[in-house]
Design a protein around this motif. Structure first.
Motif, PDB file in Angstrom:
ATOM      1  N   THR A  13     -19.699  39.754 -76.634  1.00 61.96           N
ATOM      2  CA  THR A  13     -18.841  40.298 -76.640  1.00 61.96           C
ATOM      3  C   THR A  13     -20.633  41.534 -77.139  1.00 61.96           C
ATOM      4  O   THR A  13     -20.819  43.237 -76.290  1.00 61.96           O
ATOM      5  N   SER A  14     -21.694  40.788 -77.785  1.00 65.68           N
ATOM      6  CA  SER A  14     -22.746  40.906 -78.827  1.00 65.68           C
ATOM      7  C   SER A  14     -24.222  40.244 -77.822  1.00 65.68           C
ATOM      8  O   SER A  14     -23.659  39.592 -79.345  1.00 65.68           O
ATOM      9  N   ASP A  15     -24.568  39.721 -77.802  1.00 67.82           N
ATOM     10  CA  ASP A  15     -25.559  38.769 -77.317  1.00 67.82           C
ATOM     11  C   ASP A  15     -26.058  38.077 -78.662  1.00 67.82           C
ATOM     12  O   ASP A  15     -26.159  36.906 -79.439  1.00 67.82           O
ATOM     13  N   GLN A  20     -26.115  35.680 -83.407  1.00 65.51           N
ATOM     14  CA  GLN A  20     -26.247  34.915 -85.350  1.00 65.51           C
ATOM     15  C   GLN A  20     -24.417  33.965 -85.924  1.00 65.51           C
ATOM     16  O   GLN A  20     -25.211  33.446 -86.614  1.00 65.51           O
ATOM     17  N   SER A  21     -23.674  33.886 -84.995  1.00 64.39           N
ATOM     18  CA  SER A  21     -22.369  34.062 -85.466  1.00 64.39           C
ATOM     19  C   SER A  21     -22.149  32.370 -85.560  1.00 64.39           C
ATOM     20  O   SER A  21     -22.555  31.477 -86.208  1.00 64.39           O
ATOM     21  N   LYS A  22     -23.520  31.737 -84.669  1.00 62.41           N
ATOM     22  CA  LYS A  22     -23.940  30.461 -84.845  1.00 62.41           C
ATOM     23  C   LYS A  22     -23.856  29.826 -85.437  1.00 62.41           C
ATOM     24  O   LYS A  22     -23.764  28.422 -85.802  1.00 62.41           O
ATOM     25  N   TYR A  23     -24.593  30.083 -86.839  1.00 66.06           N
ATOM     26  CA  TYR A  23     -25.249  29.422 -88.096  1.00 66.06           C
ATOM     27  C   TYR A  23     -24.337  29.696 -88.491  1.00 66.06           C
ATOM     28  O   TYR A  23     -24.244  28.323 -89.604  1.00 66.06           O
ATOM     29  N   ASP A  24     -22.902  30.928 -88.205  1.00 63.30           N
ATOM     30  CA  ASP A  24     -21.830  30.932 -89.618  1.00 63.30           C
ATOM     31  C   ASP A  24     -21.118  29.337 -89.190  1.00 63.30           C
ATOM     32  O   ASP A  24     -20.181  29.062 -89.693  1.00 63.30           O
ATOM     33  N   TYR A  25     -21.270  29.211 -87.892  1.00 67.93           N
ATOM     34  CA  TYR A  25     -20.013  28.539 -87.349  1.00 67.93           C
ATOM     35  C   TYR A  25     -20.762  26.441 -88.043  1.00 67.93           C
ATOM     36  O   TYR A  25     -19.887  26.403 -88.103  1.00 67.93           O
ATOM     37  N   ALA A  26     -22.205  27.097 -87.666  1.00 66.24           N
ATOM     38  CA  ALA A  26     -21.982  25.176 -87.779  1.00 66.24           C
ATOM     39  C   ALA A  26     -22.319  24.666 -89.123  1.00 66.24           C
ATOM     40  O   ALA A  26     -22.334  24.207 -89.549  1.00 66.24           O
ATOM     41  N   HIS A  27     -22.185  26.216 -90.115  1.00 66.32           N
ATOM     42  CA  HIS A  27     -22.136  25.984 -92.143  1.00 66.32           C
ATOM     43  C   HIS A  27     -20.621  25.483 -92.124  1.00 66.32           C
ATOM     44  O   HIS A  27     -20.283  24.949 -92.646  1.00 66.32           O
ATOM     45  N   ARG A  28     -19.652  26.248 -91.609  1.00 65.07           N
ATOM     46  CA  ARG A  28     -18.118  26.659 -91.410  1.00 65.07           C
ATOM     47  C   ARG A  28     -17.852  24.757 -91.035  1.00 65.07           C
ATOM     48  O   ARG A  28     -17.205  24.190 -91.845  1.00 65.07           O
ATOM     49  N   VAL A  29     -18.167  24.073 -90.081  1.00 64.35           N
ATOM     50  CA  VAL A  29     -18.207  22.978 -89.545  1.00 64.35           C
ATOM     51  C   VAL A  29     -18.828  21.945 -90.170  1.00 64.35           C
ATOM     52  O   VAL A  29     -18.686  20.982 -89.481  1.00 64.35           O
ATOM     53  N   SER A  30     -19.380  22.170 -90.891  1.00 67.82           N
ATOM     54  CA  SER A  30     -20.469  21.437 -92.017  1.00 67.82           C
ATOM     55  C   SER A  30     -21.198  20.806 -90.460  1.00 67.82           C
ATOM     56  O   SER A  30     -21.734  19.632 -91.137  1.00 67.82           O
ATOM     57  N   ASN A 134     -27.984  45.683 -68.402  1.00 66.24           N
ATOM     58  CA  ASN A 134     -28.388  46.985 -69.195  1.00 66.24           C
ATOM     59  C   ASN A 134     -27.179  47.052 -70.556  1.00 66.24           C
ATOM     60  O   ASN A 134     -27.199  48.078 -71.193  1.00 66.24           O
ATOM     61  N   VAL A 135     -26.080  46.175 -70.525  1.00 64.88           N
ATOM     62  CA  VAL A 135     -25.232  46.852 -71.381  1.00 64.88           C
ATOM     63  C   VAL A 135     -25.294  45.067 -72.622  1.00 64.88           C
ATOM     64  O   VAL A 135     -25.022  44.386 -72.477  1.00 64.88           O
ATOM     65  N   GLU A 136     -26.164  46.052 -73.905  1.00 69.04           N
ATOM     66  CA  GLU A 136     -26.295  45.144 -75.332  1.00 69.04           C
ATOM     67  C   GLU A 136     -25.154  44.506 -75.428  1.00 69.04           C
ATOM     68  O   GLU A 136     -24.882  43.592 -76.588  1.00 69.04           O
ATOM     69  N   SER A 137     -23.919  45.485 -75.321  1.00 68.80           N
ATOM     70  CA  SER A 137     -22.719  45.536 -76.256  1.00 68.80           C
ATOM     71  C   SER A 137     -21.159  45.642 -75.983  1.00 68.80           C
ATOM     72  O   SER A 137     -22.201  47.418 -75.297  1.00 68.80           O
ATOM     73  N   THR A 138     -20.341  45.431 -75.516  1.00 71.29           N
ATOM     74  CA  THR A 138     -19.469  46.012 -75.686  1.00 71.29           C
ATOM     75  C   THR A 138     -18.127  46.389 -76.357  1.00 71.29           C
ATOM     76  O   THR A 138     -17.039  47.242 -75.944  1.00 71.29           O
ATOM     77  N   PHE A 139     -18.630  46.206 -77.425  1.00 72.09           N
ATOM     78  CA  PHE A 139     -17.621  46.733 -78.595  1.00 72.09           C
ATOM     79  C   PHE A 139     -17.066  47.823 -78.160  1.00 72.09           C
ATOM     80  O   PHE A 139     -16.369  48.487 -79.113  1.00 72.09           O
ATOM     81  N   GLY A 140     -18.221  48.742 -78.349  1.00 68.96           N
ATOM     82  CA  GLY A 140     -17.605  50.496 -78.291  1.00 68.96           C
ATOM     83  C   GLY A 140     -16.276  50.821 -77.138  1.00 68.96           C
ATOM     84  O   GLY A 140     -15.011  51.003 -78.083  1.00 68.96           O
ATOM     85  N   TYR A 141     -16.422  49.809 -76.046  1.00 68.27           N
ATOM     86  CA  TYR A 141     -15.641  49.875 -74.982  1.00 68.27           C
ATOM     87  C   TYR A 141     -13.933  49.730 -76.305  1.00 68.27           C
ATOM     88  O   TYR A 141     -12.946  50.311 -75.860  1.00 68.27           O
ATOM     89  N   PHE A 165     -15.416  30.941 -82.550  1.00 66.73           N
ATOM     90  CA  PHE A 165     -14.435  31.678 -82.820  1.00 66.73           C
ATOM     91  C   PHE A 165     -14.846  33.163 -83.833  1.00 66.73           C
ATOM     92  O   PHE A 165     -14.388  34.355 -84.047  1.00 66.73           O
ATOM     93  N   VAL A 166     -16.321  32.181 -84.864  1.00 71.34           N
ATOM     94  CA  VAL A 166     -16.848  33.455 -85.821  1.00 71.34           C
ATOM     95  C   VAL A 166     -16.606  34.470 -85.581  1.00 71.34           C
ATOM     96  O   VAL A 166     -16.749  35.787 -86.432  1.00 71.34           O
ATOM     97  N   GLY A 167     -17.373  34.493 -84.137  1.00 70.90           N
ATOM     98  CA  GLY A 167     -18.324  35.772 -84.223  1.00 70.90           C
ATOM     99  C   GLY A 167     -16.923  36.345 -83.201  1.00 70.90           C
ATOM    100  O   GLY A 167     -17.512  37.580 -83.575  1.00 70.90           O
ATOM    101  N   THR A 168     -16.569  36.371 -82.781  1.00 68.43           N
ATOM    102  CA  THR A 168     -15.249  36.590 -82.120  1.00 68.43           C
ATOM    103  C   THR A 168     -14.310  37.030 -83.234  1.00 68.43           C
ATOM    104  O   THR A 168     -14.354  39.043 -82.938  1.00 68.43           O
ATOM    105  N   LEU A 169     -13.857  36.813 -84.064  1.00 67.08           N
ATOM    106  CA  LEU A 169     -13.090  36.547 -85.295  1.00 67.08           C
ATOM    107  C   LEU A 169     -14.082  37.971 -85.875  1.00 67.08           C
ATOM    108  O   LEU A 169     -13.100  39.517 -86.991  1.00 67.08           O
ATOM    109  N   GLU A 170     -15.235  38.514 -86.468  1.00 66.59           N
ATOM    110  CA  GLU A 170     -16.249  39.224 -86.688  1.00 66.59           C
ATOM    111  C   GLU A 170     -15.579  40.413 -86.118  1.00 66.59           C
ATOM    112  O   GLU A 170     -15.654  41.224 -87.082  1.00 66.59           O
ATOM    113  N   TRP A 171     -15.796  41.035 -84.464  1.00 64.03           N
ATOM    114  CA  TRP A 171     -15.909  42.109 -84.451  1.00 64.03           C
ATOM    115  C   TRP A 171     -14.688  42.539 -84.041  1.00 64.03           C
ATOM    116  O   TRP A 171     -14.447  43.369 -83.905  1.00 64.03           O
ATOM    117  N   ILE A 172     -13.669  41.782 -83.833  1.00 61.61           N
ATOM    118  CA  ILE A 172     -12.328  41.803 -84.237  1.00 61.61           C
ATOM    119  C   ILE A 172     -12.222  42.571 -85.267  1.00 61.61           C
ATOM    120  O   ILE A 172     -11.269  43.916 -85.104  1.00 61.61           O
TER     121      ILE A 172
END
Length: 239
Positions: A13-15, A20-30, A134-141, A165-172
């Motif tokens: 959805t957004s680079d 960013q979320s991969k750091y949160d994910y890495a922490h959540r899965v130890s 040229n589309v940095e994020s599709t969240f607006g769509y 899934f951490v990043g996906t759930l964040e934008w949802i």
């Protein structure tokens, strides 16, 4: 367009958000220790990419250097993939290597009526095409779609670090659509196949699901579970 519904699997959805979320994910899965994660989160203000070292963020730079030195393979997707011999491409599984050889076989190309000279060789995920990103994020769509009568199925493998899934759930959650069905396991043949929750605003209905043990992309790892998930969604049945 009379759009009735759509599905997204391991969706980018957004680079920036996904990196960013991969750091949160890495922490959540130890995969990252609490001390290092909390220190980086505090000193980097939640922004871990493209950090310039100056007097204001020395502590952040040190944290990120520690993460890179100790956990670099986790944050460099291609390191986790075997290197294919032909065309110097990176493959997630050996089947990609076989697919590439099959697609470039002379008899196969003839059977597919590929004219000689039109393309030198077939490459999976060809990034040499002359497209401009040229589309940095599709969240607006997605946000606009919440105003329409649309059903959506959004899923991802819970072992996917590229688009976690951490990043996906964040934008949802950022869509500000209320939870209509709380987080719970979903099953296939009596076995936990992942976890799911639903969001709804009376018009827009989202079924979100993780696929247990699946990576990027989920149907490659868990085809049976993903097929069952898709069939239930098409039939408007709960997972």
């Amino acid at each position: 367009m009379n759009l009735q519904g759509y599905t997204l699997g391991n969706p980018l959805t957004s680079d920036k958000d996904m990196s960013q979320s991969k750091y949160d994910y890495a922490h959540r899965v130890s995969l990252l220790p609490d001390e290092l994660y909390e220190s980086a989160k505090l000193n980097c203000n939640g922004s871990y990419e493209n950090v310039d070292v100056d007097i204001t963020n020395v502590k952040c730079a040190r944290n990120l250097r520690a993460i890179k030195n100790n956990f670099d393979p986790l944050f460099t997707p291609h390191v986790l993939r075997p290197k294919c011999v032909s065309h110097q491409t990176w493959c997630q599984e050996s089947m990609y290597y076989l697919l590439e050889n099959w697609a470039n076989d002379i008899q196969v190309r003839a059977a597919l009526h590929i004219q000689e000279g039109t393309i030198s060789s077939w490459i999976r995920c060809n990034k040499t095409l002359a497209y401009e990103y040229n589309v940095e994020s599709t969240f607006g769509y997605h946000q606009k779609l919440t105003q329409d009568y649309i059903r959506a199925l959004i899923y991802g493998g819970d072992q996917d670090m590229i688009i976690s899934f951490v990043g996906t759930l964040e934008w949802i959650n950022m869509l500000n659509v209320s939870i209509s069905d709380d987080w719970r396991p979903w099953f296939v043949h009596g076995q936990v196949a992942g976890y799911t929750t639903k969001f709804s605003n009376d018009k827009y209905h989202v079924t979100y699901a993780t696929v247990k043990g699946a990576g990027h992309t989920a149907p490659e790892y868990k085809p049976f579970e993903c097929f069952n998930m898709f069939l239930k969604w098409l039939a408007m049945l709960p997972l």
